[in-house]
Write an enzyme that holds these catalytic residues in place. Structure first.
Site, PDB file in Angstrom:
ATOM      1  CB  CYS A 117       5.458  -0.110   6.603  1.00 23.37           C
ATOM      2  SG  CYS A 117       6.297   0.525   8.105  1.00 23.37           S
TER       3      CYS A 117
ATOM      4  CB  CYS B 263       4.012  -2.353   9.354  1.00 19.95           C
ATOM      5  SG  CYS B 263       5.485  -3.005   8.964  1.00 19.95           S
TER       6      CYS B 263
ATOM      7  CB  CYS C  79       9.362  -2.872  10.736  1.00 19.54           C
ATOM      8  SG  CYS C  79       7.595  -1.432  10.161  1.00 19.54           S
TER       9      CYS C  79
ATOM     10  CG  ASP D  99      -8.069  -9.505   7.895  1.00 23.32           C
ATOM     11  OD1 ASP D  99      -8.537  -9.414   9.221  1.00 23.32           O
ATOM     12  OD2 ASP D  99      -8.055  -8.168   6.533  1.00 23.32           O
TER      13      ASP D  99
ATOM     14  CG  ASP E 108      -8.810  -6.981   3.441  1.00 19.30           C
ATOM     15  OD1 ASP E 108      -8.367  -6.284   3.895  1.00 19.30           O
ATOM     16  OD2 ASP E 108      -9.050  -7.107   1.946  1.00 19.30           O
TER      17      ASP E 108
ATOM     18  CB  CYS F 204       9.897  -1.540   7.086  1.00 18.73           C
ATOM     19  SG  CYS F 204       8.666  -1.934   6.774  1.00 18.73           S
TER      20      CYS F 204
ATOM     21  CD  GLU G 259      -8.711  -9.191  13.670  1.00 21.60           C
ATOM     22  OE1 GLU G 259      -8.203  -7.925  13.991  1.00 21.60           O
ATOM     23  OE2 GLU G 259      -8.940  -9.027  12.533  1.00 21.60           O
TER      24      GLU G 259
END
Length: 370
Positions: free
Chosen positions: A343, A325, A328, A188, A352, A345, A272
């Site tokens: 989250c 997330c 999940c 990232d 990051d 979950c 990315e």
């Protein structure tokens, strides 16, 4: 066996006479490029409504100008031929819609020219390199080029501080076998330190530009006080250029080592597909983006992975990696000031690291579908 290319860059130490010829060649290449571009531009403006006629136009070559400008015969003819090839590439890219209309080159443009191997005119010989029009030039060849590699072309360049370099493009035959993908990592992009990986490790980029910012500002202030074009102004300009080159060299060295470390460890690296130019235009992030050299880093990863039969996978830049997330798959709003991804979950993780894990998962899906 497939043909592969690899470039090697070395420092050159030309004599004063050789340096004069090199600089003269830079000027001649720029002159010919601009003359050909001016003629093409005039033709384009005249015939842009008639595309069929435009396709049939015979464009000028460097040979056309040699009778009018005799001094063009004094430099390497292959360097002028390469100027034409570069213009041809720029034109094709423009007509394909991949680039803007070619621009004229100024003296501030990168000083360089390319020459090709013809009948043994370029040879590496005992700490020297034989080059057209220059004969034997001293070279600091800090690493050997394998004997089975064939030299195809050489690009000579000069930095703003007056240092000369040569990039030697070689060709070799090697069948690159695709490695079985076992170890995968997601990266990232981090404005602050280059990247955070999916294992929670940070690149810890040292921010070389910001370290030198005060020294650079001081040297630039001294330059601004001197009369432009004077001897003292030129000496100070070189001092400024040396500071900038030191930063660039430190950055490049760090990125080489970091990319090699990752390529040695992993079989596939997921990143990315970011638009760094657009990001650098953002006032708040401009210096951070240009400092860490993400674009250079990804190009290093790409060719180093390719050499080993490994893969660089780019996921869509619009993929919401920071909002998703990694456990999940739910998405939620994540303003920049929130540094922990929490989250429903139960996941509670640095934003990051979560993004890097999400990038890794998306990349693995792309690899599986491919």
């Amino acid at each position: 066996m497939a043909k592969q290319n690899k470039a090697y860059k070395f420092r050159l130490y030309p004599t004063d006479e050789q340096a004069f010829i090199i600089r003269k060649t830079f000027g001649c290449v720029r002159f010919v490029y601009n003359k050909m571009l001016a003629e093409r531009k005039a033709t384009y403006e005249l015939l842009k409504e008639n595309k069929e006629a435009l396709k049939k136009v015979k464009h000028p070559t460097p040979a056309k100008y040699k009778s009018e400008f005799e001094w063009l015969k004094e430099v390497d003819s292959l360097s002028l031929a390469n100027a034409q090839l570069n213009l041809d590439k720029a034109y094709k890219a423009f007509f394909k819609g991949n680039a803007k209309f070619p621009k004229f080159k100024s003296k501030r443009h990168k000083q360089s020219y390319t020459t090709n191997v013809v009948n043994g005119n370029i040879q590496l010989l005992d700490g020297h390199i034989k080059l057209p029009k220059l004969k034997m030039v001293k070279i600091n060849q800090h690493r050997a080029i394998p004997s089975e590699y064939t030299i195809k072309s050489c690009t000579l360049s000069m930095t703003a501080s007056g240092k000369y370099y040569i990039s030697i493009l070689t060709e070799y035959e090697k069948e690159i076998e695709s490695k079985k993908i076992e170890n995968v990592v997601g990266l990232d992009f981090a404005m602050d330190g280059l990247f955070v990986d999916s294992e929670g490790k940070k690149a810890n980029y040292p921010k070389f530009y910001r370290q030198m910012l005060s020294k650079l500002a001081s040297e630039q202030r001294k330059l601004s006080r001197k009369k432009k074009g004077s001897s003292n102004w030129n000496k100070q300009r070189i001092r400024v250029a040396k500071v900038q080159e030191k930063v660039a060299n430190q950055r490049k060295n760090f990125l080489h080592h970091k990319s090699k470390e990752l390529v040695t460890t992993y079989d596939a690296i997921i990143i990315e597909d970011l638009d760094m130019k657009a990001m650098s235009k953002t006032l708040k992030f401009g210096k951070s983006v240009s400092d860490n050299g993400w674009g250079m880093f990804t190009s290093f990863l790409k060719y180093k992975l390719h050499e080993q039969g490994k893969q660089l996978v780019k996921i869509d830049k619009w993929y919401p990696s920071s909002k998703t997330c990694s456990s999940c798959g739910q998405t939620q709003s994540m303003p920049m000031n929130i540094r922990v991804y929490a989250c429903s979950c139960g996941l509670h993780l640095d934003r990051d690291v979560n993004a890097a894990l999400t990038i890794k998962k998306e990349g693995i899906l792309l690899l599986a579908n491919a």
